[in-house]
Scaffold this motif. Structure first.
Motif, PDB file in Angstrom:
ATOM      1  N   ALA A  92       0.569  -1.211  -0.238  1.00  0.00           N
ATOM      2  CA  ALA A  92      -0.140   0.069  -0.240  1.00  0.00           C
ATOM      3  C   ALA A  92       0.772   1.133  -0.007  1.00  0.00           C
ATOM      4  N   ALA A  93       2.179   0.430   0.720  1.00  0.00           N
ATOM      5  CA  ALA A  93       2.317   2.993   0.697  1.00  0.00           C
ATOM      6  C   ALA A  93       3.539   2.670  -0.440  1.00  0.00           C
ATOM      7  N   ALA A  94       4.023   1.842  -1.121  1.00  0.00           N
ATOM      8  CA  ALA A  94       4.581   1.938  -1.876  1.00  0.00           C
ATOM      9  C   ALA A  94       3.422   2.494  -3.963  1.00  0.00           C
ATOM     10  N   GLN A  95       2.520   2.076  -3.133  1.00  0.00           N
ATOM     11  CA  GLN A  95       1.441   2.261  -4.644  1.00  0.00           C
ATOM     12  C   GLN A  95       0.906   3.175  -4.027  1.00  0.00           C
ATOM     13  N   GLY A  96       1.907   4.840  -2.557  1.00  0.00           N
ATOM     14  CA  GLY A  96       1.342   5.991  -2.659  1.00  0.00           C
ATOM     15  C   GLY A  96       0.871   5.795  -1.475  1.00  0.00           C
ATOM     16  N   GLN A 142      14.295   2.361  -2.569  1.00  0.00           N
ATOM     17  CA  GLN A 142      14.908   2.910  -3.827  1.00  0.00           C
ATOM     18  C   GLN A 142      13.134   2.749  -4.580  1.00  0.00           C
ATOM     19  N   PRO A 143      13.972   4.832  -4.160  1.00  0.00           N
ATOM     20  CA  PRO A 143      12.569   6.170  -4.408  1.00  0.00           C
ATOM     21  C   PRO A 143      12.569   6.367  -5.911  1.00  0.00           C
ATOM     22  N   ALA A 144      11.287   6.473  -5.981  1.00  0.00           N
ATOM     23  CA  ALA A 144      11.206   6.437  -7.339  1.00  0.00           C
ATOM     24  C   ALA A 144      11.949   7.160  -8.758  1.00  0.00           C
ATOM     25  N   GLY A 145      12.427   6.101  -9.575  1.00  0.00           N
ATOM     26  CA  GLY A 145      13.570   6.800 -10.426  1.00  0.00           C
ATOM     27  C   GLY A 145      14.756   5.985 -10.707  1.00  0.00           C
ATOM     28  N   LEU A 197       7.295  -0.421 -11.943  1.00  0.00           N
ATOM     29  CA  LEU A 197       7.836  -0.455 -12.274  1.00  0.00           C
ATOM     30  C   LEU A 197       7.914   0.467 -13.975  1.00  0.00           C
ATOM     31  N   ARG A 198       8.786   0.779 -14.376  1.00  0.00           N
ATOM     32  CA  ARG A 198       9.608   0.668 -15.356  1.00  0.00           C
ATOM     33  C   ARG A 198       9.708   0.143 -16.481  1.00  0.00           C
ATOM     34  N   LEU A 199       9.769  -0.676 -17.478  1.00  0.00           N
ATOM     35  CA  LEU A 199      10.723  -1.052 -18.210  1.00  0.00           C
ATOM     36  C   LEU A 199      11.242  -0.582 -19.259  1.00  0.00           C
ATOM     37  N   GLY A 200      12.369  -0.774 -19.834  1.00  0.00           N
ATOM     38  CA  GLY A 200      12.803   0.105 -21.321  1.00  0.00           C
ATOM     39  C   GLY A 200      14.098  -0.720 -21.963  1.00  0.00           C
ATOM     40  N   ARG A 201      13.883  -0.664 -22.849  1.00  0.00           N
ATOM     41  CA  ARG A 201      14.722  -1.704 -23.570  1.00  0.00           C
ATOM     42  C   ARG A 201      16.237  -1.381 -22.954  1.00  0.00           C
ATOM     43  N   VAL A 234      13.364   0.769 -14.026  1.00  0.00           N
ATOM     44  CA  VAL A 234      12.785   2.330 -13.126  1.00  0.00           C
ATOM     45  C   VAL A 234      11.881   1.451 -12.466  1.00  0.00           C
ATOM     46  N   VAL A 235      11.592   2.753 -11.064  1.00  0.00           N
ATOM     47  CA  VAL A 235      10.605   2.632 -10.106  1.00  0.00           C
ATOM     48  C   VAL A 235       9.973   3.487 -10.947  1.00  0.00           C
ATOM     49  N   ARG A 236       8.833   3.769 -10.494  1.00  0.00           N
ATOM     50  CA  ARG A 236       7.806   4.620 -11.397  1.00  0.00           C
ATOM     51  C   ARG A 236       6.701   4.825 -10.680  1.00  0.00           C
ATOM     52  N   ARG A 237       6.702   4.175  -8.909  1.00  0.00           N
ATOM     53  CA  ARG A 237       5.665   5.014  -7.854  1.00  0.00           C
ATOM     54  C   ARG A 237       6.847   4.716  -6.556  1.00  0.00           C
TER      55      ARG A 237
END
Lengths: 134, 134
Positions: free
Chosen positions: A104-108, B30-33, B66-70, B75-78
């Motif tokens: 829940a925390a990770a989801q904001g 593991q903060p966003a980004g 997560l955001r997954l790129g080539r 990368v952490v998204r939220r």
DNA sequence: TATCTGTTCTATATATTATAGAACTAATAA
DNA sequence: TTATTAGTTCTATAATATATAGAACAGATA
């Protein structure tokens, strides 16, 4: 004993049966000593195989929540009024709780909302001498 | 990025990978980004197949974490500072929370102990403007 | 071009889930 | 005794999930 099941959901049926009964025990709707429906009867009511119900009951027996007898059937063994749980069990449970809360925390979700959800759930349980002061 | 896994435990490896990363995000490690290890590298570190790691990452992508790129990798998204979660998601999560808390109540755990475990876990999370007043 | 990264495909082996049927054990009721 | 009830224990089958393995592809970067 109402018990609604989602046959096509992601969580196994025997696990759903186990979960619903755990919640019924926590809420005091199935106090210690009360009887659960026979395996075969519940299977018919839910429209599933009796082995599936048996697996759910067996899980609860392994967790110490049920006592299963030949003719006595399934009887609740522990409830919210019973003594404190095993220390090892508490550790495992706390680890699962941390994972779920972290989700829940990770989801904001704000900390206040998380706490509120916890308190709302706990307020529905039947503790021996509950004090519902705000 | 330390990440310990129990290969012989009851919970699937890809689920453990997902759980540990969720906890790392919630705790602000593991903060966003921030970037996660490449699939193949983490697989080598953990001694598992890269498909197993891929499944764990893909779970997190489906959850919007997560955001997954080539070439950018994972990368952490939220994180705990992001906006509030989806209402539908919150409902599902709350249902799982109720089941987990009911488990402790049914095992005889006092309400005060349950609340204390919740607060202890939440205290470890990295909320944007946390106020840890008692 | 070469490398790094995630993505997608097939394939295999094992474990889990759910159903199904049969037989057994023990306790209770007629 | 006899019949019923209810949990228990076996085999069996099919579908799904889990984990590993290898190969090839696609896009971005150095």
């Amino acid at each position: 004993m109402l018990l609604s099941i989602e046959p096509d959901g992601p969580v196994p049926i025997y696990q759903q049966i186990r979960d619903r009964i755990v919640e019924a025990i926590a809420r005091g709707r199935q106090p210690a000593g009360s009887a659960l429906p026979p395996i075969r009867q519940l299977a018919v009511d839910l429209g599933v195989n009796f082995h599936t119900v048996n697996k759910g009951y067996d899980l609860l027996r392994q967790e110490g929540l049920l006592r299963l007898g030949r003719k006595s059937g399934a009887v609740v063994r522990r409830d919210a009024g019973s003594g404190p749980p095993d220390p090892g069990w508490t550790q495992d449970w706390a680890a699962r709780l941390r994972t779920l809360l972290a989700e829940a925390a990770a989801q904001g979700m704000p900390a206040t909302d998380i706490v509120a959800e916890c308190e709302t759930a706990i307020a529905d349980f039947a503790f021996p001498a509950a004090a519902a002061e705000a």
